[in-house]
Design a protein around this motif. Structure first.
Motif, PDB file in Angstrom:
ATOM      1  N   PRO A   2      -0.548  16.670  11.745  1.00  0.00           N
ATOM      2  CA  PRO A   2      -1.107  17.864  11.106  1.00  0.00           C
ATOM      3  C   PRO A   2      -1.296  19.016  12.096  1.00  0.00           C
ATOM      4  O   PRO A   2      -1.591  18.809  13.263  1.00  0.00           O
ATOM      5  N   ASN A   3      -1.116  20.207  11.584  1.00  0.00           N
ATOM      6  CA  ASN A   3      -1.298  21.422  12.376  1.00  0.00           C
ATOM      7  C   ASN A   3      -2.704  21.943  12.077  1.00  0.00           C
ATOM      8  O   ASN A   3      -2.946  22.532  11.032  1.00  0.00           O
ATOM      9  N   LYS A   5      -6.071  24.157  13.273  1.00  0.00           N
ATOM     10  CA  LYS A   5      -6.484  25.281  14.124  1.00  0.00           C
ATOM     11  C   LYS A   5      -7.890  25.723  13.742  1.00  0.00           C
ATOM     12  O   LYS A   5      -8.275  25.613  12.580  1.00  0.00           O
ATOM     13  N   VAL A  16      -0.243  32.422  13.102  1.00  0.00           N
ATOM     14  CA  VAL A  16      -0.610  31.257  12.296  1.00  0.00           C
ATOM     15  C   VAL A  16       0.351  31.120  11.114  1.00  0.00           C
ATOM     16  O   VAL A  16       0.849  30.027  10.818  1.00  0.00           O
ATOM     17  N   GLU A  19       3.678  29.414  11.527  1.00  0.00           N
ATOM     18  CA  GLU A  19       3.659  27.961  11.677  1.00  0.00           C
ATOM     19  C   GLU A  19       3.628  27.220  10.349  1.00  0.00           C
ATOM     20  O   GLU A  19       3.825  26.012  10.310  1.00  0.00           O
ATOM     21  N   ASN A  24       4.284  21.184   5.458  1.00  0.00           N
ATOM     22  CA  ASN A  24       3.594  21.240   6.745  1.00  0.00           C
ATOM     23  C   ASN A  24       2.598  22.398   6.733  1.00  0.00           C
ATOM     24  O   ASN A  24       2.842  23.431   7.345  1.00  0.00           O
ATOM     25  N   VAL A  26      -0.913  24.555   7.454  1.00  0.00           N
ATOM     26  CA  VAL A  26      -1.800  24.757   8.598  1.00  0.00           C
ATOM     27  C   VAL A  26      -3.222  24.567   8.073  1.00  0.00           C
ATOM     28  O   VAL A  26      -3.633  25.198   7.100  1.00  0.00           O
TER      29      VAL A  26
END
Length: 81
Positions: A2-3, A5, A16, A19, A24, A26
């Motif tokens: 997992p991304n 932040k 951001v 990405e 997928n 964020v």
């Protein structure tokens, strides 16, 4: 993987958003805890359609349990196949 932040990274939101990919998202945290997910609109639409389909399938299954199932032959006849 997992991304994830911190939400403070949105100060540079273009970085951001670059990405975010299909399948997928964020994930954004606030005070170290998961709070938001950024997904592409197409993926959100697919998720909503999946939830709607699952609700309809559940409704159909509940109806079949309550009123009984029909055979495949009866279903084909009802559909004119």
């Amino acid at each position: 993987m997992p991304n994830i932040k911190p939400i403070s990274d949105l100060r540079n939101y273009t970085d951001v958003l670059r990405e975010v990919r299909d399948n997928n998202p964020v994930y954004l945290t606030r005070n170290g805890r998961g709070e938001y997910a950024i997904v592409k609109i197409d993926e959100l639409d697919r998720l909503r359609a999946t939830v709607a389909l699952m609700a309809q399938l559940e409704e159909g299954e509940n109806s079949a349990r309550e009123h009984g199932w029909i055979s495949a032959d009866d279903a084909e006849a009802a559909l004119g196949l």
